[in-house]
Design a protein around this motif. Structure first.
Motif, mmCIF file in Angstrom:
data_model
loop_
_atom_site.group_PDB
_atom_site.id
_atom_site.type_symbol
_atom_site.label_atom_id
_atom_site.label_comp_id
_atom_site.label_asym_id
_atom_site.label_seq_id
_atom_site.Cartn_x
_atom_site.Cartn_y
_atom_site.Cartn_z
ATOM 1 N N ALA A 69 0.830 -1.208 0.000
ATOM 2 C CA ALA A 69 0.000 0.000 0.000
ATOM 3 C C ALA A 69 0.862 1.255 0.000
ATOM 4 N N LEU A 70 1.925 1.252 0.781
ATOM 5 C CA LEU A 70 2.824 2.404 0.813
ATOM 6 C C LEU A 70 3.475 2.620 -0.550
ATOM 7 N N ALA A 71 3.832 1.529 -1.227
ATOM 8 C CA ALA A 71 4.429 1.651 -2.563
ATOM 9 C C ALA A 71 3.450 2.300 -3.534
ATOM 10 N N ARG A 72 2.184 1.934 -3.434
ATOM 11 C CA ARG A 72 1.172 2.552 -4.301
ATOM 12 C C ARG A 72 1.023 4.034 -4.001
ATOM 13 N N LEU A 73 1.060 4.390 -2.732
ATOM 14 C CA LEU A 73 0.911 5.786 -2.344
ATOM 15 C C LEU A 73 2.118 6.612 -2.764
ATOM 16 N N SER A 75 3.734 5.925 -5.526
ATOM 17 C CA SER A 75 3.455 6.064 -6.953
ATOM 18 C C SER A 75 2.411 7.147 -7.204
ATOM 19 N N ASP A 76 1.463 7.287 -6.266
ATOM 20 C CA ASP A 76 0.427 8.330 -6.362
ATOM 21 C C ASP A 76 0.963 9.717 -6.021
ATOM 22 N N GLN A 77 2.217 9.783 -5.576
ATOM 23 C CA GLN A 77 2.862 11.020 -5.125
ATOM 24 C C GLN A 77 2.261 11.569 -3.837
ATOM 25 N N ALA A 78 1.514 10.725 -3.134
ATOM 26 C CA ALA A 78 0.975 11.119 -1.842
ATOM 27 C C ALA A 78 2.019 10.948 -0.740
ATOM 28 N N LEU A 79 2.973 10.031 -0.954
ATOM 29 C CA LEU A 79 4.081 9.806 -0.038
ATOM 30 C C LEU A 79 5.373 9.827 -0.849
ATOM 31 N N GLU A 80 6.505 9.890 -0.155
ATOM 32 C CA GLU A 80 7.787 9.858 -0.846
ATOM 33 C C GLU A 80 8.743 8.894 -0.160
ATOM 34 N N MET A 81 9.571 8.251 -0.969
ATOM 35 C CA MET A 81 10.549 7.303 -0.453
ATOM 36 C C MET A 81 11.838 8.045 -0.123
ATOM 37 N N MET A 82 12.369 7.798 1.064
ATOM 38 C CA MET A 82 13.591 8.436 1.502
ATOM 39 C C MET A 82 14.798 7.583 1.105
ATOM 40 N N ASN A 84 16.977 6.195 2.846
ATOM 41 C CA ASN A 84 17.141 5.030 3.716
ATOM 42 C C ASN A 84 15.996 4.026 3.572
ATOM 43 N N ARG A 85 15.155 4.233 2.526
ATOM 44 C CA ARG A 85 14.029 3.350 2.186
ATOM 45 C C ARG A 85 12.826 3.524 3.109
ATOM 46 N N SER A 86 12.871 4.472 4.030
ATOM 47 C CA SER A 86 11.684 4.757 4.833
ATOM 48 C C SER A 86 10.728 5.609 3.995
ATOM 49 N N THR A 87 9.486 5.683 4.415
ATOM 50 C CA THR A 87 8.457 6.415 3.680
ATOM 51 C C THR A 87 7.938 7.554 4.546
ATOM 52 N N ARG A 88 7.789 8.717 3.945
ATOM 53 C CA ARG A 88 7.280 9.847 4.712
ATOM 54 C C ARG A 88 6.278 10.656 3.900
ATOM 55 N N VAL A 89 5.499 11.448 4.643
ATOM 56 C CA VAL A 89 4.596 12.418 4.026
ATOM 57 C C VAL A 89 5.460 13.571 3.508
ATOM 58 N N PRO A 90 5.240 14.025 2.271
ATOM 59 C CA PRO A 90 6.080 15.099 1.737
ATOM 60 C C PRO A 90 6.074 16.356 2.595
ATOM 61 N N LEU A 91 7.196 17.060 2.584
ATOM 62 C CA LEU A 91 7.309 18.316 3.304
ATOM 63 C C LEU A 91 6.509 19.408 2.600
ATOM 64 N N ILE A 92 6.197 20.445 3.347
ATOM 65 C CA ILE A 92 5.513 21.603 2.778
ATOM 66 C C ILE A 92 6.563 22.554 2.215
ATOM 67 N N THR A 93 6.502 22.797 0.923
ATOM 68 C CA THR A 93 7.427 23.722 0.278
ATOM 69 C C THR A 93 6.631 24.692 -0.587
ATOM 70 N N PRO A 94 7.141 25.892 -0.826
ATOM 71 C CA PRO A 94 6.421 26.847 -1.682
ATOM 72 C C PRO A 94 6.100 26.285 -3.063
ATOM 73 N N ALA A 95 7.050 25.551 -3.660
ATOM 74 C CA ALA A 95 6.824 25.004 -4.999
ATOM 75 C C ALA A 95 5.684 23.997 -5.006
ATOM 76 N N SER A 176 -6.968 11.877 -5.656
ATOM 77 C CA SER A 176 -5.507 11.851 -5.691
ATOM 78 C C SER A 176 -4.934 13.176 -5.209
ATOM 79 N N LEU A 177 -5.524 14.274 -5.642
ATOM 80 C CA LEU A 177 -5.048 15.594 -5.216
ATOM 81 C C LEU A 177 -5.229 15.792 -3.715
ATOM 82 N N TRP A 178 -6.316 15.259 -3.176
ATOM 83 C CA TRP A 178 -6.553 15.397 -1.741
ATOM 84 C C TRP A 178 -5.632 14.517 -0.914
ATOM 85 N N MET A 179 -5.233 13.377 -1.447
ATOM 86 C CA MET A 179 -4.237 12.569 -0.743
ATOM 87 C C MET A 179 -2.941 13.348 -0.590
ATOM 88 N N GLN A 180 -2.609 14.132 -1.616
ATOM 89 C CA GLN A 180 -1.377 14.906 -1.578
ATOM 90 C C GLN A 180 -1.495 16.158 -0.716
#
Length: 245
Positions: A69-73, A75-82, A84-95, A176-180
């Motif tokens: 499930a994390l791998a799918r998320l 791929s959906d760009q809702a999460l990002e792979m670090m 060290n192979r851990s998974t996190r919620v993306p940081l808030i950036t202006p871009a 998908s946009l709301w997941m992000q």
């Protein structure tokens, strides 16, 4: 021959007609949907590392469906792979704020335009009740429980409007946009909580009025103002150093 027939009979006695084996993918899909729902409702915070064992323990499943499930998320760009192979919620950036805000305004604006011509009075009354409940929730200290309440009501409000549009094509895109953007919406709710002079639901009321009047342009403008106000709050927080990127 007799032994073969007896074996076949034993299989038939154990089989239940009409009941098939549960596919492993079905559990993975349920895990995926629950994590997606949590992201859309702002349960997770931006930058939060999601540890597989903790998720598996909470969901009461094994590691494998969580990993998939994390791998799918990711791929959906809702999460990002670090690295060290851990998974996190993306940081808030202006871009990322700019990108999400512009695309949400584009896609969700079209759904609101479609909904304006189709929405019924009973749905409008439900939207009024949700907005009043959300307004009351923001008047209380925004602890985790209240944040979950406001985020849930905000999600319910928007997707009630979008559901009225009747577009089976656009709705999954918005999900998908709301997941992000769910974690960002949670962060903006915290900003509202620190600034009692601001209202988090003003544009919801404006959207309801425009929908009731059948004014598509005003409905879209109210939605755009709602989306951009929350994202602008986060931009200001970053600029002031009050929010880590």
């Amino acid at each position: 021959m007799k032994n073969v027939l007896q074996a076949d009979q034993a299989v038939e006695e154990k089989a239940i007609p009409g009941l098939g084996a549960v596919a492993r993918e079905s559990l993975q899909e349920r895990v995926y949907q629950e994590l997606a729902r949590s992201l859309m409702h702002g349960v997770f915070t931006a930058g939060q590392v999601l540890r597989m064992q903790a998720l598996a323990d909470t969901l009461q499943v094994s590691i494998m469906p969580v990993r998939e499930a994390l791998a799918r998320l990711v791929s959906d760009q809702a999460l990002e792979m670090m690295p060290n192979r851990s998974t996190r919620v993306p940081l808030i950036t202006p871009a990322r704020l700019e990108d999400l805000a512009s695309v949400r305004c584009l896609i969700e604006g079209e759904l609101v335009r479609l909904a304006t011509q189709k929405i019924e009075e009973a749905t409008l009354e439900s939207l009024r009740e949700m907005t009043a409940a959300c307004e009351s929730a923001f008047e209380k200290p925004l602890d985790d429980e209240q944040l979950n309440i406001t985020s849930g009501l905000n999600y319910q409000f928007h997707f009630t409007v979008y559901g009225a549009a009747g577009s089976d094509v656009l709705l999954p895109i918005v999900r998908s946009l709301w997941m992000q953007s769910g974690p960002f919406v949670r962060a903006s709710a915290l900003v509202y909580g620190r600034k009692p002079s601001m209202t988090a639901v003003h544009h919801h009321w404006a959207l309801i009025d425009a929908l009731a009047a059948g004014d598509a342009d005003a409905s879209v403008a109210a939605l755009h103002n709602d989306i951009t106000q929350s994202f602008n709050l986060l931009r200001d927080e970053i600029a002031e150093g009050a929010l880590d990127e």
